[in-house]
Design an enzyme around this catalytic site. Structure first.
Site, PDB file in Angstrom:
ATOM      1  N   TYR A  47       0.845  -1.209   0.000  1.00  0.00           N
ATOM      2  CA  TYR A  47       0.000   0.000   0.000  1.00  0.00           C
ATOM      3  C   TYR A  47       0.883   1.264   0.000  1.00  0.00           C
ATOM      4  O   TYR A  47       0.563   2.266  -0.643  1.00  0.00           O
ATOM      5  CB  TYR A  47      -0.925   0.041   1.218  1.00  0.00           C
ATOM      6  CG  TYR A  47      -2.045  -0.988   1.245  1.00  0.00           C
ATOM      7  CD1 TYR A  47      -2.152  -1.969   0.283  1.00  0.00           C
ATOM      8  CD2 TYR A  47      -3.008  -0.961   2.266  1.00  0.00           C
ATOM      9  CE1 TYR A  47      -3.173  -2.911   0.332  1.00  0.00           C
ATOM     10  CE2 TYR A  47      -4.036  -1.898   2.312  1.00  0.00           C
ATOM     11  CZ  TYR A  47      -4.106  -2.874   1.348  1.00  0.00           C
ATOM     12  OH  TYR A  47      -5.118  -3.794   1.410  1.00  0.00           O
ATOM     13  N   ARG A  79      10.424   1.814   8.391  1.00  0.00           N
ATOM     14  CA  ARG A  79      10.869   0.597   9.096  1.00  0.00           C
ATOM     15  C   ARG A  79      12.246   0.809   9.723  1.00  0.00           C
ATOM     16  O   ARG A  79      12.537   0.278  10.788  1.00  0.00           O
ATOM     17  CB  ARG A  79      10.859  -0.609   8.145  1.00  0.00           C
ATOM     18  CG  ARG A  79       9.429  -1.005   7.774  1.00  0.00           C
ATOM     19  CD  ARG A  79       9.317  -2.268   6.937  1.00  0.00           C
ATOM     20  NE  ARG A  79       8.036  -2.270   6.224  1.00  0.00           N
ATOM     21  CZ  ARG A  79       7.524  -3.294   5.586  1.00  0.00           C
ATOM     22  NH1 ARG A  79       8.170  -4.446   5.541  1.00  0.00           N
ATOM     23  NH2 ARG A  79       6.367  -3.199   4.953  1.00  0.00           N
ATOM     24  N   ASP A 134      -1.077  -8.564  -2.738  1.00  0.00           N
ATOM     25  CA  ASP A 134       0.266  -8.257  -3.233  1.00  0.00           C
ATOM     26  C   ASP A 134       1.127  -9.480  -3.495  1.00  0.00           C
ATOM     27  O   ASP A 134       2.329  -9.368  -3.606  1.00  0.00           O
ATOM     28  CB  ASP A 134       0.980  -7.272  -2.285  1.00  0.00           C
ATOM     29  CG  ASP A 134       1.610  -7.957  -1.094  1.00  0.00           C
ATOM     30  OD1 ASP A 134       1.073  -8.980  -0.652  1.00  0.00           O
ATOM     31  OD2 ASP A 134       2.654  -7.463  -0.630  1.00  0.00           O
ATOM     32  N   GLU A 135       0.477 -10.648  -3.593  1.00  0.00           N
ATOM     33  CA  GLU A 135       1.277 -11.849  -3.836  1.00  0.00           C
ATOM     34  C   GLU A 135       0.742 -12.633  -5.023  1.00  0.00           C
ATOM     35  O   GLU A 135      -0.469 -12.718  -5.214  1.00  0.00           O
ATOM     36  CB  GLU A 135       1.247 -12.744  -2.586  1.00  0.00           C
ATOM     37  CG  GLU A 135       1.952 -12.104  -1.421  1.00  0.00           C
ATOM     38  CD  GLU A 135       1.768 -12.863  -0.114  1.00  0.00           C
ATOM     39  OE1 GLU A 135       1.787 -14.096  -0.141  1.00  0.00           O
ATOM     40  OE2 GLU A 135       1.606 -12.193   0.918  1.00  0.00           O
TER      41      GLU A 135
HETATM   42  N1  DCP Z   1      -2.586  -5.509   4.759  1.00  0.00           N
HETATM   43  C1  DCP Z   1      -3.674  -5.071   5.501  1.00  0.00           C
HETATM   44  N2  DCP Z   1      -3.958  -5.644   6.706  1.00  0.00           N
HETATM   45  C2  DCP Z   1      -3.200  -6.637   7.187  1.00  0.00           C
HETATM   46  C3  DCP Z   1      -2.087  -7.099   6.433  1.00  0.00           C
HETATM   47  C4  DCP Z   1      -1.820  -6.510   5.222  1.00  0.00           C
HETATM   48  O1  DCP Z   1      -4.364  -4.163   5.067  1.00  0.00           O
HETATM   49  N3  DCP Z   1      -3.493  -7.185   8.366  1.00  0.00           N
HETATM   50  C5  DCP Z   1      -2.305  -4.872   3.466  1.00  0.00           C
HETATM   51  C6  DCP Z   1      -1.251  -3.793   3.580  1.00  0.00           C
HETATM   52  C7  DCP Z   1      -0.059  -4.319   2.857  1.00  0.00           C
HETATM   53  C8  DCP Z   1      -0.606  -5.385   1.946  1.00  0.00           C
HETATM   54  O2  DCP Z   1      -1.801  -5.833   2.553  1.00  0.00           O
HETATM   55  O3  DCP Z   1       0.603  -3.305   2.130  1.00  0.00           O
HETATM   56  C9  DCP Z   1       0.351  -6.542   1.729  1.00  0.00           C
HETATM   57  O4  DCP Z   1       0.678  -7.191   2.944  1.00  0.00           O
HETATM   58  P1  DCP Z   1       2.147  -7.703   3.242  1.00  0.00           P
HETATM   59  O5  DCP Z   1       2.080  -8.509   4.468  1.00  0.00           O
HETATM   60  O6  DCP Z   1       2.757  -8.314   2.040  1.00  0.00           O
HETATM   61  O7  DCP Z   1       2.948  -6.393   3.637  1.00  0.00           O
HETATM   62  P2  DCP Z   1       3.619  -5.311   2.732  1.00  0.00           P
HETATM   63  O8  DCP Z   1       3.597  -5.634   1.290  1.00  0.00           O
HETATM   64  O9  DCP Z   1       3.034  -4.005   3.087  1.00  0.00           O
HETATM   65  O10 DCP Z   1       5.116  -5.315   3.269  1.00  0.00           O
HETATM   66  P3  DCP Z   1       6.309  -6.315   2.923  1.00  0.00           P
HETATM   67  O11 DCP Z   1       7.336  -5.484   2.235  1.00  0.00           O
HETATM   68  O12 DCP Z   1       6.796  -6.764   4.263  1.00  0.00           O
HETATM   69  O13 DCP Z   1       5.760  -7.423   2.097  1.00  0.00           O
HETATM   70 MG    MG Z   2       4.266  -7.483   0.561  1.00  0.00          MG
HETATM   71 MG    MG Z   3       2.164 -10.068   1.103  1.00  0.00          MG
END
Ligand code: DCP
Ligand code: MG
Ligand code: MG
Length: 524
Positions: A47, A79, A134-135
């Site tokens: 996001y 981070r 995102d996967e």
């Molecule tokens: N997300 C969310 N609520 C959650 C977990 C995730 O809304 N409990 C959303 C925000 C993230 C997206 O899903 O941006 C993808 O989750 P990821 O766990 O892959 O985290 P990120 O992509 O943000 O970070 P990373 O770089 O660690 O993959």
């Molecule tokens: Mg991610």
């Molecule tokens: Mg993810």
């Protein structure tokens, strides 16, 4: 289930049998499964990246994406300042006072970007499976095989990291994974150059291991797992919670049996597990603990429902309800029209403010959509919205007595029971379209989201959705055959997707007169 695995509770022995490739495999299925090359691609701080693309001024600042009182994700600058995913806003700001907060409750941009990524990957390889926003998993076995035929092993090298190795020479045994690592780097590059997003990739022989190894080096890096490092990767996991596919309820049951670590589950008697979970689940979870996962990469079909919603502080008059519902219906019917299928059920959901249970008190009512309204939606007529608004208000009055004061914090409109225009009861297409994609692995994000029809690189007379619902091995077989017959699997241009999909659906409808499944799928 393989009979030779029955009763096999020995971690090393069962893992070994999975790792053996051509030699020693008792069936072709085992051979083909252990030779698969699977990629898992997970975008970095998803996001936050989308917001940084929308507003490049945010790039070098610590950025947190806020939903209610939580930071759902943050960029890597944040981070470094000690901000973590799912931290409370209060804690995050305490750690990093200069943290920039962007509201992330409206998923529209994330959803759109998410499907662009999947669509891009599908233009290289049809076997792409989404997981969350995102996967994506990709089964690139076919691509690897093709490249291997054209490449000399001595010219190959691993791209990115190899799990627990500083460097690794390519030989006969690991050549497939080396090619997989090259393809993974190409996919990441394609995502970056086309959409401006970075991400991590894992390369392994199955989905579980590809996903687990992908996060070894972050952000914007990739890692390959060689089969003999499987045990090490699995034992590095800090608990069963880290094993994808073992959910909360299963974990609770395992805990009651005294099983907490991955090792506990690996070593537990299979017979005892079977008593607790039944044979299928017992074997599956013990296999997962050992890093064994036969599940195919299954391209998702179209969604089973499309919905849109908005949350707000307070709506307390009928006029406001009508106005908000009309707004939601306008965007939803437009999306439904683009999707091309016809919805047969409409649902309205509301959330009333309560002091004790602020976010989880949703209530819904649904009704069939009359034929004349359904047709208006599919043909994109502006009359659809007023008709749906009428239905919405009837449903609304069933839930709320508007003579009493009310306080709403959310409205959601949803179309479900979506049916393809071309489907008729007797056609094979309708047989497949009724088999909806499994929801068991869907995240709640996927269930509430919509996405456009996925586009497969299949011949023009094949319905991409019908194709997507076939078992992965049948898909692979058909693709190989089509490729051998003629070069039908062109990479579609980014802009031709919608047109070709519509055309494909029409031709598939024509082809659906045919009773023979193979004739249906083979190009004329
Ligand atoms: N997300 C969310 N609520 C959650 C977990 C995730 O809304 N409990 C959303 C925000 C993230 C997206 O899903 O941006 C993808 O989750 P990821 O766990 O892959 O985290 P990120 O992509 O943000 O970070 P990373 O770089 O660690 O993959
Ligand atoms: Mg991610
Ligand atoms: Mg993810």
């Amino acid at each position: 289930m393989d009979t030779d695995e029955e009763g096999d509770n020995d971690w090393d022995r069962s893992l070994e049998s999975d790792m053996l490739e051509t030699e020693g495999s008792s069936t072709d299925r085992v051979t083909s499964i252990s030779q698969r090359v699977i990629l898992h691609i997970d975008l970095d701080c998803f996001y936050a990246q989308v917001e940084m693309i929308r507003n490049p001024a945010l790039r070098n600042k610590p950025l947190g994406i806020q939903q209610k009182y939580l930071i759902v994700t943050c960029n890597y600058v944040a981070r470094e300042h000690g901000v973590n995913k799912l931290m409370s806003v209060t804690d995050a700001v305490e750690k990093c006072p200069q943290l920039v907060l962007v509201k992330g409750e409206d998923l529209t941009h994330y959803r759109e970007m998410s499907y662009k990524v999947t669509e891009l990957l599908m233009s290289y390889c049809p076997l792409v499976e989404r997981l969350g926003f995102d996967e994506n998993f990709m089964d690139v076995t076919e691509m690897v095989e093709r490249r291997l035929k054209e490449t000399c092993i001595s010219d190959l090298s691993f791209n990115g990291h190899v799990y627990k190795h500083e460097s690794m020479a390519v030989d006969e045994e690991n050549a497939r994974l080396a090619v997989g690592s090259v393809i993974a780097a190409e996919m990441r590059q394609a995502i970056f150059s086309t959409l401006g997003l970075t991400g991590c990739a894992g390369i392994a022989n199955n989905k579980l291991l590809a996903k687990l190894v992908a996060g070894t080096f972050k952000p914007n890096q990739q890692t390959t797992l060689l089969p003999y490092s499987t045990a090490e990767l699995m034992s590095s996991l800090t608990g069963l919670i880290k094993v994808p596919g073992i959910g909360y309820k299963t974990r609770e049951k395992l805990k009651a049996l005294g099983l907490v670590s991955v090792r506990d589950l690996q070593l537990y008697s299979l017979a005892d597990l079977v008593r607790e979970f039944g044979e299928v689940t017992a074997k599956r979870i013990q296999n997962l603990a050992c890093g064994i996962d036969d599940s195919p990469v299954t391209p998702a079909g179209p969604p089973q429902s499309l919905s849109d919603e908005d949350s707000f502080k307070k709506i307390s008059t009928l006029e406001e309800v009508q106005k908000k519902t009309e707004e939601l219906l306008t965007s939803l019917t437009e999306r439904m029209h683009k999707d091309g299928r016809r919805p047969h059920t409409f649902r309205l959901t509301i959330r009333q403010y309560t002091v004790t249970n602020r976010w989880f008190s949703r209530e819904s009512r649904q009704c069939p959509i009359p034929n004349h309204t359904g047709l208006k939606i599919t043909c994109g007529s502006s009359e659809a919205v007023p008709q749906l608004l009428g239905l919405s208000m009837k449903l609304f009055h069933k839930m709320l007595d508007t003579r009493e004061p009310f306080h709403l914090t959310l409205l959601n409109v949803c179309f479900s029971n979506l049916q393809a225009k071309s489907s008729s009861k007797s056609s094979i297409a309708s047989f497949f379209t009724q088999k909806c994609p499994t929801t068991t692995q869907m995240t709640s994000q996927q269930q509430v989201s919509m996405y456009d029809f996925p586009y497969f690189n299949v011949p023009a007379n094949v319905d991409p959705y019908v194709f997507s619902q076939l078992p992965a091995d049948v898909q692979r077989e058909l693709l190989t055959e089509w490729r051998q017959q003629k070069p039908v699997l062109k990479i579609p241009s980014k802009h031709s997707h919608k047109t070709s999909s519509t055309r494909d659906k029409k031709s598939a409808a024509k082809g659906s007169q045919c009773n023979n499944i193979l004739k249906y799928f083979k190009p004329n």
